[in-house]
Enzyme design. Structure first.
Site, PDB file in Angstrom:
ATOM      1  N   ASN A   9       0.859  -1.188   0.000  1.00 28.26           N
ATOM      2  CA  ASN A   9       0.000   0.000   0.000  1.00 28.26           C
ATOM      3  C   ASN A   9       0.895   1.238   0.000  1.00 28.26           C
ATOM      4  O   ASN A   9       1.497   1.575   1.021  1.00 28.26           O
ATOM      5  CB  ASN A   9      -0.889  -0.040   1.261  1.00 28.26           C
ATOM      6  CG  ASN A   9      -1.701   1.222   1.450  1.00 28.26           C
ATOM      7  OD1 ASN A   9      -1.793   2.053   0.547  1.00 28.26           O
ATOM      8  ND2 ASN A   9      -2.290   1.372   2.635  1.00 28.26           N
ATOM      9  N   TRP A  10       0.962   1.887  -1.156  1.00 28.83           N
ATOM     10  CA  TRP A  10       1.863   3.044  -1.278  1.00 28.83           C
ATOM     11  C   TRP A  10       1.327   4.290  -0.589  1.00 28.83           C
ATOM     12  O   TRP A  10       2.027   5.297  -0.496  1.00 28.83           O
ATOM     13  CB  TRP A  10       2.115   3.358  -2.761  1.00 28.83           C
ATOM     14  CG  TRP A  10       3.059   2.412  -3.442  1.00 28.83           C
ATOM     15  CD1 TRP A  10       3.581   1.249  -2.929  1.00 28.83           C
ATOM     16  CD2 TRP A  10       3.598   2.541  -4.764  1.00 28.83           C
ATOM     17  NE1 TRP A  10       4.401   0.635  -3.864  1.00 28.83           N
ATOM     18  CE2 TRP A  10       4.435   1.415  -4.992  1.00 28.83           C
ATOM     19  CE3 TRP A  10       3.453   3.484  -5.775  1.00 28.83           C
ATOM     20  CZ2 TRP A  10       5.121   1.227  -6.197  1.00 28.83           C
ATOM     21  CZ3 TRP A  10       4.136   3.296  -6.976  1.00 28.83           C
ATOM     22  CH2 TRP A  10       4.967   2.178  -7.182  1.00 28.83           C
ATOM     23  N   LYS A  11       0.065   4.242  -0.170  1.00 34.31           N
ATOM     24  CA  LYS A  11      -0.561   5.423   0.437  1.00 34.31           C
ATOM     25  C   LYS A  11      -0.361   6.644  -0.490  1.00 34.31           C
ATOM     26  O   LYS A  11      -0.380   6.482  -1.706  1.00 34.31           O
ATOM     27  CB  LYS A  11      -0.019   5.666   1.851  1.00 34.31           C
ATOM     28  CG  LYS A  11      -0.134   4.399   2.699  1.00 34.31           C
ATOM     29  CD  LYS A  11       0.074   4.627   4.164  1.00 34.31           C
ATOM     30  CE  LYS A  11      -0.057   3.312   4.910  1.00 34.31           C
ATOM     31  NZ  LYS A  11      -0.037   3.458   6.358  1.00 34.31           N
ATOM     32  N   HIS A  95      -9.639   1.090   5.137  1.00 36.05           N
ATOM     33  CA  HIS A  95      -8.348   1.325   5.800  1.00 36.05           C
ATOM     34  C   HIS A  95      -8.558   2.313   6.955  1.00 36.05           C
ATOM     35  O   HIS A  95      -9.360   3.249   6.845  1.00 36.05           O
ATOM     36  CB  HIS A  95      -7.345   1.883   4.789  1.00 36.05           C
ATOM     37  CG  HIS A  95      -5.945   1.894   5.328  1.00 36.05           C
ATOM     38  ND1 HIS A  95      -5.507   2.856   6.216  1.00 36.05           N
ATOM     39  CD2 HIS A  95      -4.910   1.046   5.146  1.00 36.05           C
ATOM     40  CE1 HIS A  95      -4.249   2.601   6.544  1.00 36.05           C
ATOM     41  NE2 HIS A  95      -3.857   1.504   5.907  1.00 36.05           N
ATOM     42  N   GLU A  97      -6.931   4.753   7.938  1.00 34.57           N
ATOM     43  CA  GLU A  97      -6.715   6.164   7.597  1.00 34.57           C
ATOM     44  C   GLU A  97      -7.948   6.759   6.918  1.00 34.57           C
ATOM     45  O   GLU A  97      -8.228   7.942   7.055  1.00 34.57           O
ATOM     46  CB  GLU A  97      -5.453   6.307   6.726  1.00 34.57           C
ATOM     47  CG  GLU A  97      -4.202   6.099   7.566  1.00 34.57           C
ATOM     48  CD  GLU A  97      -3.000   5.538   6.820  1.00 34.57           C
ATOM     49  OE1 GLU A  97      -2.982   5.564   5.575  1.00 34.57           O
ATOM     50  OE2 GLU A  97      -2.073   5.051   7.501  1.00 34.57           O
ATOM     51  N   GLU A 167      -5.507  -5.001  10.717  1.00 32.20           N
ATOM     52  CA  GLU A 167      -4.513  -3.953  10.924  1.00 32.20           C
ATOM     53  C   GLU A 167      -4.813  -3.216  12.219  1.00 32.20           C
ATOM     54  O   GLU A 167      -5.599  -2.244  12.213  1.00 32.20           O
ATOM     55  CB  GLU A 167      -4.559  -2.957   9.757  1.00 32.20           C
ATOM     56  CG  GLU A 167      -4.174  -3.558   8.430  1.00 32.20           C
ATOM     57  CD  GLU A 167      -3.567  -2.505   7.514  1.00 32.20           C
ATOM     58  OE1 GLU A 167      -2.466  -2.749   7.007  1.00 32.20           O
ATOM     59  OE2 GLU A 167      -4.149  -1.428   7.342  1.00 32.20           O
ATOM     60  N   GLY A 173       2.259   2.230  10.967  1.00 33.85           N
ATOM     61  CA  GLY A 173       3.205   3.339  10.847  1.00 33.85           C
ATOM     62  C   GLY A 173       3.921   3.691  12.143  1.00 33.85           C
ATOM     63  O   GLY A 173       4.533   4.752  12.241  1.00 33.85           O
ATOM     64  N   SER A 212       3.244  -2.111  10.492  1.00 38.38           N
ATOM     65  CA  SER A 212       4.688  -2.166  10.735  1.00 38.38           C
ATOM     66  C   SER A 212       5.344  -3.500  10.359  1.00 38.38           C
ATOM     67  O   SER A 212       6.308  -3.930  11.001  1.00 38.38           O
ATOM     68  CB  SER A 212       5.001  -1.802  12.194  1.00 38.38           C
ATOM     69  OG  SER A 212       4.604  -0.464  12.451  1.00 38.38           O
ATOM     70  N   GLY A 233       2.827  -1.169   4.415  1.00 39.40           N
ATOM     71  CA  GLY A 233       2.867   0.252   4.086  1.00 39.40           C
ATOM     72  C   GLY A 233       4.306   0.697   3.859  1.00 39.40           C
ATOM     73  O   GLY A 233       4.891   0.472   2.806  1.00 39.40           O
TER      74      GLY A 233
HETATM   75  P1  PGA Z   1       2.751   0.343   7.795  1.00 41.29           P
HETATM   76  O1  PGA Z   1       1.294   0.552   7.131  1.00 41.29           O
HETATM   77  O2  PGA Z   1       3.289  -0.953   7.211  1.00 41.29           O
HETATM   78  O3  PGA Z   1       3.529   1.545   7.386  1.00 41.29           O
HETATM   79  O4  PGA Z   1       2.533   0.221   9.256  1.00 41.29           O
HETATM   80  C1  PGA Z   1       0.413  -0.527   6.913  1.00 41.29           C
HETATM   81  C2  PGA Z   1      -0.878  -0.049   6.335  1.00 41.29           C
HETATM   82  O5  PGA Z   1      -1.321   1.061   6.684  1.00 41.29           O
HETATM   83  O6  PGA Z   1      -1.499  -0.730   5.526  1.00 41.29           O
END
Ligand code: PGA
Length: 254
Positions: A9-11, A95, A97, A167, A173, A212, A233
């Site tokens: 997931n490149w966000k 997600h 976010e 998640e 993150g 993470s 991520g």
């Molecule tokens: P992260 O993000 O690996 O940077 O913790 C995972 C995600 O949000 O899908």
């Protein structure tokens, strides 16, 4: 048993040209014979570039979001047929976010799930508890509510198209991944809910862990038979660390 699935997931990172550069470097490192299913979810603006760059590879494309209508006066939104046209085969939904910054609730996520399914886009549905919910002993209730709400009225037939990503929000993150025991416990719960509500066989649905994941903890996480892959991520933004995580998933098959 399906092969493990690793989703990057490149966000909101990488322009289209940075994406092209990433794919060039990544394909030099990635073994095309890998039995691991690999999906990359770039921002909308890089989908076309990645679609072209991945033409002769086995890597699939996902979007990070979609709107629930198939067309209409919805300024700024992207529909499932638009994503299909750009070669997307799946879409990340729910997600944390999107829940946190864009107010997406289980009801809207459910409408998006149905819309995706009706256009042959496989939903990757994210669920996960906040730190305070875990500390208050509410993890199971939160996960159950998100699952049943997000997947409301999905037929058993469609359920096999769905992937779940557990998640925990406190792990995203933060550099502080869940332990393999914590993840395994929630993955077992998710499997049990899917089996009892949809009579879906556990092995028919992949449950990914996200939060993470990095090359140092991937081997340990993938040792759990409950963890069928990862939603990555930060560590997927670098071709080298993404390839290492895919390698860990490959090794877990031995
Ligand atoms: P992260 O993000 O690996 O940077 O913790 C995972 C995600 O949000 O899908």
């Amino acid at each position: 048993m399906q092969p493990p699935l690793i989703v990057g997931n490149w966000k909101m990172y990488k322009t289209a040209s940075e994406g092209r550069e990433f794919i060039r470097d990544f394909l030099k490192l990635h073994t095309s014979q890998s039995p691991v299913d690999v999906v990359i979810a770039p921002p909308f603006t890089a989908l076309q570039a990645l679609h072209d760059a991945l033409q002769s590879s086995s890597i699939s494309l996902a979007a990070q979001n979609v709107f629930c209508e198939h067309e209409g006066a919805f300024t700024g939104e992207i529909s499932p047929p638009m994503l299909r046209d750009l070669g997307c085969t799946s879409v990340i939904l729910g997600h944390s976010e999107r829940r946190q910054h864009f107010g997406e609730d289980n009801d809207l996520i459910n409408r998006k799930v149905h819309s995706a399914l009706s256009h042959q886009l496989r939903p990757i549905l994210c669920v996960g508890e906040l730190l305070e919910e875990r500390e208050a002993g509410q993890t199971n209730a939160v996960i159950k509510k998100q699952l049943l709400g997000g997947l409301k009225d999905v037929s058993a037939e469609h359920m096999v198209q769905v992937t779940i990503a557990y998640e925990p929000v406190w792990a995203i993150g933060t550099g502080k991944a869940a332990t393999v025991d914590q993840a395994t416990e929630v993955h077992s719960l998710i499997g049990a809910i899917l089996e009892s509500t949809w009579e879906t066989k556990r092995e028919a649905i992949r449950i990914l862990y996200g939060g993470s994941v990095n090359p140092d903890n991937a081997d340990i996480l993938f040792q759990s038979p409950q963890i069928n892959g990862a939603l990555v991520g930060k560590a997927c933004l670098n071709p080298d660390s993404f390839v290492k995580i895919i390698g860990s998933a490959h090794r877990s098959l031995n």
